[in-house]
Scaffold this motif. Structure first.
Motif, PDB file in Angstrom:
ATOM      1  N   ARG A  37       0.830  -1.204   0.000  1.00  0.00           N
ATOM      2  CA  ARG A  37       0.000   0.000   0.000  1.00  0.00           C
ATOM      3  C   ARG A  37       0.868   1.260   0.000  1.00  0.00           C
ATOM      4  O   ARG A  37       0.564   2.242  -0.690  1.00  0.00           O
ATOM      5  CB  ARG A  37      -0.948  -0.007   1.193  1.00  0.00           C
ATOM      6  CG  ARG A  37      -2.106  -0.975   1.048  1.00  0.00           C
ATOM      7  CD  ARG A  37      -3.234  -0.638   2.010  1.00  0.00           C
ATOM      8  NE  ARG A  37      -2.831  -0.800   3.397  1.00  0.00           N
ATOM      9  CZ  ARG A  37      -2.955  -1.936   4.073  1.00  0.00           C
ATOM     10  NH1 ARG A  37      -3.457  -3.023   3.488  1.00  0.00           N
ATOM     11  NH2 ARG A  37      -2.577  -2.002   5.354  1.00  0.00           N
ATOM     12  N   VAL A  38       1.956   1.238   0.784  1.00  0.00           N
ATOM     13  CA  VAL A  38       2.858   2.390   0.835  1.00  0.00           C
ATOM     14  C   VAL A  38       3.501   2.632  -0.529  1.00  0.00           C
ATOM     15  O   VAL A  38       3.593   3.765  -1.011  1.00  0.00           O
ATOM     16  CB  VAL A  38       3.941   2.179   1.909  1.00  0.00           C
ATOM     17  CG1 VAL A  38       4.998   3.284   1.840  1.00  0.00           C
ATOM     18  CG2 VAL A  38       3.309   2.135   3.295  1.00  0.00           C
ATOM     19  N   ILE A  39       3.941   1.553  -1.165  1.00  0.00           N
ATOM     20  CA  ILE A  39       4.569   1.680  -2.493  1.00  0.00           C
ATOM     21  C   ILE A  39       3.565   2.198  -3.513  1.00  0.00           C
ATOM     22  O   ILE A  39       3.870   3.071  -4.335  1.00  0.00           O
ATOM     23  CB  ILE A  39       5.163   0.322  -2.925  1.00  0.00           C
ATOM     24  CG1 ILE A  39       6.393  -0.001  -2.075  1.00  0.00           C
ATOM     25  CG2 ILE A  39       5.526   0.324  -4.408  1.00  0.00           C
ATOM     26  CD1 ILE A  39       6.969  -1.374  -2.299  1.00  0.00           C
ATOM     27  N   SER A  40       2.349   1.688  -3.453  1.00  0.00           N
ATOM     28  CA  SER A  40       1.321   2.144  -4.391  1.00  0.00           C
ATOM     29  C   SER A  40       1.007   3.621  -4.201  1.00  0.00           C
ATOM     30  O   SER A  40       0.805   4.354  -5.178  1.00  0.00           O
ATOM     31  CB  SER A  40       0.049   1.297  -4.242  1.00  0.00           C
ATOM     32  OG  SER A  40       0.271  -0.047  -4.630  1.00  0.00           O
ATOM     33  N   ARG A  41       0.942   4.078  -2.929  1.00  0.00           N
ATOM     34  CA  ARG A  41       0.689   5.505  -2.673  1.00  0.00           C
ATOM     35  C   ARG A  41       1.824   6.369  -3.226  1.00  0.00           C
ATOM     36  O   ARG A  41       1.582   7.462  -3.752  1.00  0.00           O
ATOM     37  CB  ARG A  41       0.517   5.745  -1.169  1.00  0.00           C
ATOM     38  CG  ARG A  41      -0.833   5.351  -0.625  1.00  0.00           C
ATOM     39  CD  ARG A  41      -1.103   6.029   0.707  1.00  0.00           C
ATOM     40  NE  ARG A  41      -0.089   5.699   1.700  1.00  0.00           N
ATOM     41  CZ  ARG A  41      -0.192   4.685   2.555  1.00  0.00           C
ATOM     42  NH1 ARG A  41      -1.258   3.884   2.529  1.00  0.00           N
ATOM     43  NH2 ARG A  41       0.764   4.449   3.433  1.00  0.00           N
ATOM     44  N   THR A  42       3.064   5.859  -3.122  1.00  0.00           N
ATOM     45  CA  THR A  42       4.195   6.612  -3.655  1.00  0.00           C
ATOM     46  C   THR A  42       4.110   6.723  -5.168  1.00  0.00           C
ATOM     47  O   THR A  42       4.411   7.778  -5.747  1.00  0.00           O
ATOM     48  CB  THR A  42       5.524   5.942  -3.249  1.00  0.00           C
ATOM     49  OG1 THR A  42       5.534   5.755  -1.827  1.00  0.00           O
ATOM     50  CG2 THR A  42       6.702   6.797  -3.650  1.00  0.00           C
ATOM     51  N   PHE A  43       3.696   5.659  -5.818  1.00  0.00           N
ATOM     52  CA  PHE A  43       3.500   5.725  -7.270  1.00  0.00           C
ATOM     53  C   PHE A  43       2.377   6.697  -7.619  1.00  0.00           C
ATOM     54  O   PHE A  43       2.446   7.396  -8.635  1.00  0.00           O
ATOM     55  CB  PHE A  43       3.216   4.331  -7.835  1.00  0.00           C
ATOM     56  CG  PHE A  43       4.451   3.566  -8.228  1.00  0.00           C
ATOM     57  CD1 PHE A  43       5.134   3.888  -9.394  1.00  0.00           C
ATOM     58  CD2 PHE A  43       4.925   2.535  -7.436  1.00  0.00           C
ATOM     59  CE1 PHE A  43       6.282   3.182  -9.756  1.00  0.00           C
ATOM     60  CE2 PHE A  43       6.072   1.829  -7.791  1.00  0.00           C
ATOM     61  CZ  PHE A  43       6.755   2.161  -8.951  1.00  0.00           C
ATOM     62  N   GLU A  44       1.322   6.754  -6.787  1.00  0.00           N
ATOM     63  CA  GLU A  44       0.253   7.727  -7.030  1.00  0.00           C
ATOM     64  C   GLU A  44       0.791   9.151  -6.997  1.00  0.00           C
ATOM     65  O   GLU A  44       0.390   9.994  -7.806  1.00  0.00           O
ATOM     66  CB  GLU A  44      -0.852   7.558  -5.979  1.00  0.00           C
ATOM     67  CG  GLU A  44      -1.683   6.289  -6.148  1.00  0.00           C
ATOM     68  CD  GLU A  44      -2.702   6.120  -5.026  1.00  0.00           C
ATOM     69  OE1 GLU A  44      -2.845   7.070  -4.222  1.00  0.00           O
ATOM     70  OE2 GLU A  44      -3.337   5.053  -4.948  1.00  0.00           O
ATOM     71  N   ASN A  45       1.720   9.420  -6.083  1.00  0.00           N
ATOM     72  CA  ASN A  45       2.327  10.750  -6.020  1.00  0.00           C
ATOM     73  C   ASN A  45       3.123  11.046  -7.289  1.00  0.00           C
ATOM     74  O   ASN A  45       3.118  12.182  -7.786  1.00  0.00           O
ATOM     75  CB  ASN A  45       3.239  10.858  -4.794  1.00  0.00           C
ATOM     76  CG  ASN A  45       2.475  10.798  -3.487  1.00  0.00           C
ATOM     77  OD1 ASN A  45       1.287  11.146  -3.438  1.00  0.00           O
ATOM     78  ND2 ASN A  45       3.134  10.362  -2.428  1.00  0.00           N
ATOM     79  N   LEU A  46       3.801  10.026  -7.811  1.00  0.00           N
ATOM     80  CA  LEU A  46       4.556  10.228  -9.047  1.00  0.00           C
ATOM     81  C   LEU A  46       3.618  10.484 -10.221  1.00  0.00           C
ATOM     82  O   LEU A  46       3.928  11.289 -11.117  1.00  0.00           O
ATOM     83  CB  LEU A  46       5.432   9.006  -9.334  1.00  0.00           C
ATOM     84  CG  LEU A  46       6.618   8.800  -8.375  1.00  0.00           C
ATOM     85  CD1 LEU A  46       7.373   7.533  -8.731  1.00  0.00           C
ATOM     86  CD2 LEU A  46       7.552   9.997  -8.407  1.00  0.00           C
TER      87      LEU A  46
END
Length: 472
Positions: A37-46
């Motif tokens: 979930r943390v990795i996915s949220r970081t990709f959302e920011n990108l």
């Protein structure tokens, strides 16, 4: 007609944008679902960054700067949303040697079948307009696992001559979005614990009409562990499972990039093909490198022609992704023949010739490639082998080694008429001793079309026809 390879056509303009996106997140938990979930949220920011007005495209070697998310704001002002892609070339600084080369090629009426490339850099503005607040500092002490990855974004779109830069930027933004989604999928699929692989985008030229496609692989995972991934790609793009379209060594080499090993690739592409009554062309499929006398600081003039032809064949299997090993040296070729019991130990380091039978044995031993041998009792009979050679290039598409007497050559294709029996052979001559000067090689006939009289009419010949392995 079978063409050597299917590079994007001359009328196409490829826009390629490359640049880093910094991926940073804290992984303070060992729970897999939470880390995902943390990795996915970081990709959302990108994704948000790619959609923001801070995104900038700069055209390399030019003053052109584009803010695609600011209503296509561009400098210089002469460039508008309706400017054609091909018109951007007038702003790009071109090397004088490249200009001279183009003029020389044009005078001789020869043209390489490649697309034009516009290279862009992906950048992000880090400052905002207006006065900046005074900096403040704070100190916090805590322990956490900080994950930092530089994502090597690399997107390509193919535009026709009448398409605009506005359209091109829209498509590049779509490609960036899609590549981020694919990078997220690959990252989550291949991460083990807190170890996260760096996603690596690669481009592959697929059979028409599919064209150039971008695929993301985990950089640290070798091809030997990606068969399932490649099989999924074959299904996605509806490709047969008997050819390795998606191995890293088969990645597309852009026309404006220099091969670091120094060998020429596919010199036959600038040749004018012969015209025969009811004739057709049957040519090598894919990419090979030209190996000839005196390369690699090896003084093999007078005895190494078959070794060089074998190296050209090996380069074809490497360039098409069938093998990962380097091209074998003369000594490695000789050692392979000793290892299989074909030669005595004293053969290693000697200057003894080899022929088609030895080439067949080395391909099998070092590459796992089988070959067919065609025996011709005298050179005059080679003219009657048009159908067999045409079938080989149509179905297998590999370079053919032919040896007779004390000479060996590489056949890259035939022009053959089924009705008249007329035939011409596309020959790559390993006896060349000069520098890697394409124009000299073509002008002097070291790569060129030859008639039936090229062969010694009374000498016997053996032809080694390598077969494609059935693999993905």
């Amino acid at each position: 007609m079978v063409l050597a390879d299917s590079n994007p056509p001359d009328t196409a303009t490829l826009l390629r944008v490359r640049g880093p996106l910094e991926f940073r997140c804290k992984l303070d938990s060992t729970d897999v679902s939470l880390m995902h979930r943390v990795i996915s949220r970081t990709f959302e920011n990108l994704h948000s960054n790619v959609k923001s007005e801070s995104l900038v495209f700069t055209v390399r070697e030019s003053p052109v700067i584009i803010w695609p998310n600011k209503g296509f704001n561009v400098t210089p002002e002469e460039i508008t949303p309706n400017t054609l892609c091909e018109d951007i070339f007038q702003w790009v600084k071109t090397d004088e040697l490249e200009i001279a080369s183009r003029k020389s090629t044009k005078k001789k009426g020869k043209k390489m079948s490649t697309a034009s490339i516009i290279n862009l850099c992906l950048m992000m503005e880090v400052t905002k307009p207006g006065p900046l607040p005074a900096p403040t500092f704070s100190k916090t002490v805590e322990k956490h696992h900080l994950l930092c990855i530089t994502l090597p974004m690399d997107c390509v779109v193919r535009m026709t001559c009448n398409e605009t830069m506005s359209n091109a930027c829209e498509r590049l933004l779509e490609e960036l979005e899609g590549q981020l989604y694919e990078m997220e999928r690959v990252t989550l699929q291949y991460m083990t614990g807190a170890a996260v692989p760096v996603p690596q985008p690669l481009h592959f030229l697929l059979p028409e009409p599919k064209g150039l496609k971008t695929v993301v692989f985990p950089a640290e995972v070798p091809d030997s562990q990606l068969e399932t991934h490649r099989r999924e790609l074959h299904h996605r793009f509806e490709l047969p499972e008997d050819r390795p379209y998606f191995r890293r060594t088969n990645a597309y080499h852009f026309p404006d990039e220099v091969y670091k090993d120094g060998y020429l690739r596919n010199p036959h592409l600038i040749l004018t093909h012969p015209t025969l009554e009811d004739g057709k062309l049957y040519l090598v499929q894919g990419i090979y490198s030209y190996h000839h006398y005196m390369q690699d600081r090896m003084e093999d003039n007078g005895w190494g022609c078959a070794y060089r032809s074998l190296q050209t064949i090996c380069s074809w299997f490497r360039q098409q992704g069938y093998i990962e090993r380097t091209i074998p040296t003369h000594k490695e070729i000789q050692q392979a023949l000793v290892d299989i019991g074909d030669k005595q130990a004293t053969f290693v380091g000697s200057r003894q010739w080899i022929g088609s039978i030895e080439v067949q044995a080395v391909l099998d031993h070092l590459l796992g490639v089988t070959s067919k041998i065609m025996f011709v009792s005298q050179g005059s009979e080679i003219a009657s082998k048009g159908r067999e050679l045409a079938t080989h290039f149509l179905t297998e598409g590999t370079p053919v080694m032919i040896g007779g007497g004390v000479l060996a050559h590489t056949i890259l294709g035939v022009a053959w008429s089924e009705t008249t029996g007329q035939i011409r052979y596309l020959i790559l001559d390993p006896h060349y001793t000069g520098a890697e000067d394409l124009q000299v090689i073509i002008d002097k006939g070291w790569c060129g079309w030859k008639g039936p009289d090229f062969w010694d009419q009374t000498a016997y010949y053996n032809l080694c026809l390598p077969q494609r392995p059935k693999t993905i």
